[in-house]
Design an enzyme around this catalytic site. Structure first.
Site, PDB file in Angstrom:
ATOM      1  N   THR A 130       1.058  -1.188   0.049  1.00 46.51           N
ATOM      2  CA  THR A 130       0.138  -0.176  -0.361  1.00 46.51           C
ATOM      3  C   THR A 130       0.735   0.940   0.394  1.00 46.51           C
ATOM      4  O   THR A 130       1.790   1.397   0.758  1.00 46.51           O
ATOM      5  CB  THR A 130      -0.749   0.114   1.321  1.00 46.51           C
ATOM      6  OG1 THR A 130      -1.449  -1.066   1.047  1.00 46.51           O
ATOM      7  CG2 THR A 130      -2.058   0.835   1.269  1.00 46.51           C
ATOM      8  N   LYS A 205      -7.452   1.536  -1.894  1.00 48.21           N
ATOM      9  CA  LYS A 205      -7.255   0.672  -0.807  1.00 48.21           C
ATOM     10  C   LYS A 205      -6.947   1.937   0.769  1.00 48.21           C
ATOM     11  O   LYS A 205      -7.320   1.312   1.445  1.00 48.21           O
ATOM     12  CB  LYS A 205      -5.921   0.129  -0.963  1.00 48.21           C
ATOM     13  CG  LYS A 205      -4.841  -0.262  -0.019  1.00 48.21           C
ATOM     14  CD  LYS A 205      -5.481  -1.743   0.744  1.00 48.21           C
ATOM     15  CE  LYS A 205      -4.776  -1.577   1.793  1.00 48.21           C
ATOM     16  NZ  LYS A 205      -5.921  -1.984   2.949  1.00 48.21           N
TER      17      LYS A 205
END
Ligand code: NAD
Length: 332
Positions: A130, A205
């Site tokens: 991420t 995300k």
């Protein structure tokens, strides 16, 4: 299936047997076919399980991590170990990376011994870390210069989902390459979603984790208040989970020790998703909110709370230690 006109019943059954044996042989041949070796860089809490799921599905893998304990552990499960990301990229044309933050991704791809120094033409590079969507976009354009393809494919689901191949992948990149990556990603997750161009996987995300960060604090506050009011924590969790307060943090990842088995809160908040990583994700959400001028008051407060937790020594603990942070240390 009915019989073929002009053919005796016996002959017809014999024909069916031959078809079935041939199909079985074709299937066995394809499932026994040697699979292409895949590279994997970053074998931490998530990556070690994801890499193991590739091994379980018959893929030979070549791995690299700066932590030799992690590579040794994968080696004992059959992985080959490379000495750098560059060595991984010179050996294979499909690579998955699972690293903590943008800076690690930049080093692993663009560093002197990085993937881009040796990447082969037409390689597919799948980054499941991420990170900042703009870094993903930069990596994709660097990959393009080398004749390879970079996709951002961050995941949702904790370490147990990584272990059980139940992750959700949010993928950004051209559709044709998404389709090529899908086969590998499906071995590590149950949902593989194409979000759009490179960077959109990270965008999805970051939004998800902002909500998760907020809902974990809400769950920790709620559980703590209920217990102060004399409620049994397991009973309170049960009520929440059959009522409108239910969320992933209350149901699957409850922050109160002993409410659920096999989650970090019941293991001294070890493993799982580190508070430092959640702080990083909320920081990414805040940067995105500033750029887009989207108001995110709760996301902002959550970011500050997790950052304070890091400063109080909880950075390496799972982010559900938000519950621990609410406890009065002076209370016996
Ligand atoms: P982690 O810190 O446990 O693992 C990261 C691994 O990368 C470590 O093994 C580390 O040694 C390795 N690494 C760091 N720098 C490296 C380098 N230069 N070269 C090679 N290896 C290097 O992190 P994690 O919990 O596995 O998370 C990885 C990513 O997935 C993060 O971006 C995180 O935000 C995201 N994520 C984590 C979870 C979770 O529950 N842990 C869930 C979803 C998404």
């Amino acid at each position: 299936m009915s019989s073929v006109p002009g053919m005796s019943k016996k002959m017809f059954h014999r024909l069916l047997q031959v078809i079935s044996v041939t199909k079985h042989r074709q299937f066995s041949a394809s499932s026994n076919m040697k699979k292409e070796t895949v590279g994997f860089v970053g074998l931490g809490n998530m990556g070690n399980h994801m890499a193991r799921n590739l091994i379980k599905n018959g893929y030979p893998i070549v791995v690299f991590d700066v932590n030799t304990d992690s590579t040794n552990s994968l080696k004992s499960d059959g992985a080959s170990v490379a000495s750098s990301p560059a060595e991984v990229a010179s050996a294979v044309t499909k690579i998955v990376t699972m690293l903590p933050e943008s800076s690690h991704v930049q080093e692993v791809y663009n560093g002197s011994k990085g993937i881009f120094s040796t990447v082969q033409k037409d390689s597919i590079l799948i980054d499941s870390s991420t990170i900042d969507p703009s870094v993903s976009q930069h990596m994709a354009s660097e990959a393009q210069k080398k004749g390879s393809v970079y996709l951002d494919a961050p995941v949702s689901g904790g370490v147990n989902a990584a272990r059980d191949a139940l992750l959700t992948f949010m993928v950004g990149g051209p559709e044709t390459h998404f389709n090529q990556a899908n086969e590998l990603l499906s071995l590590m997750g149950k949902n593989v979603v194409h979000c759009g161009a490179v960077g959109t996987g990270q965008a999805a995300k970051i939004c998800n984790n902002m909500l998760l960060g907020i809902s974990m604090i809400g769950t920790a506050e709620t559980m703590n208040l209920g217990m102060k009011l004399g409620l049994d924590p397991k009973m309170l969790a049960k009520i929440l989970n059959m009522s409108s307060g239910r969320c992933w943090s209350s149901e699957v990842y409850n922050p109160v020790p002993g409410v659920l088995e096999g989650v970090p809160s019941s293991n001294d908040y070890k493993g799982g998703f580190g508070t430092a990583l959640m702080t990083k994700d909320l920081g990414l959400a805040q940067s995105a909110a500033t750029t887009t001028k989207a108001p995110t008051p709760l996301g902002s407060v959550a970011h500050q709370l997790y950052r304070t937790m890091v400063n109080h020594g909880l950075g390496g603990k799972d982010f559900s230690s938000a519950y621990l942070f609410l406890q009065d240390k002076n209370q016996k």
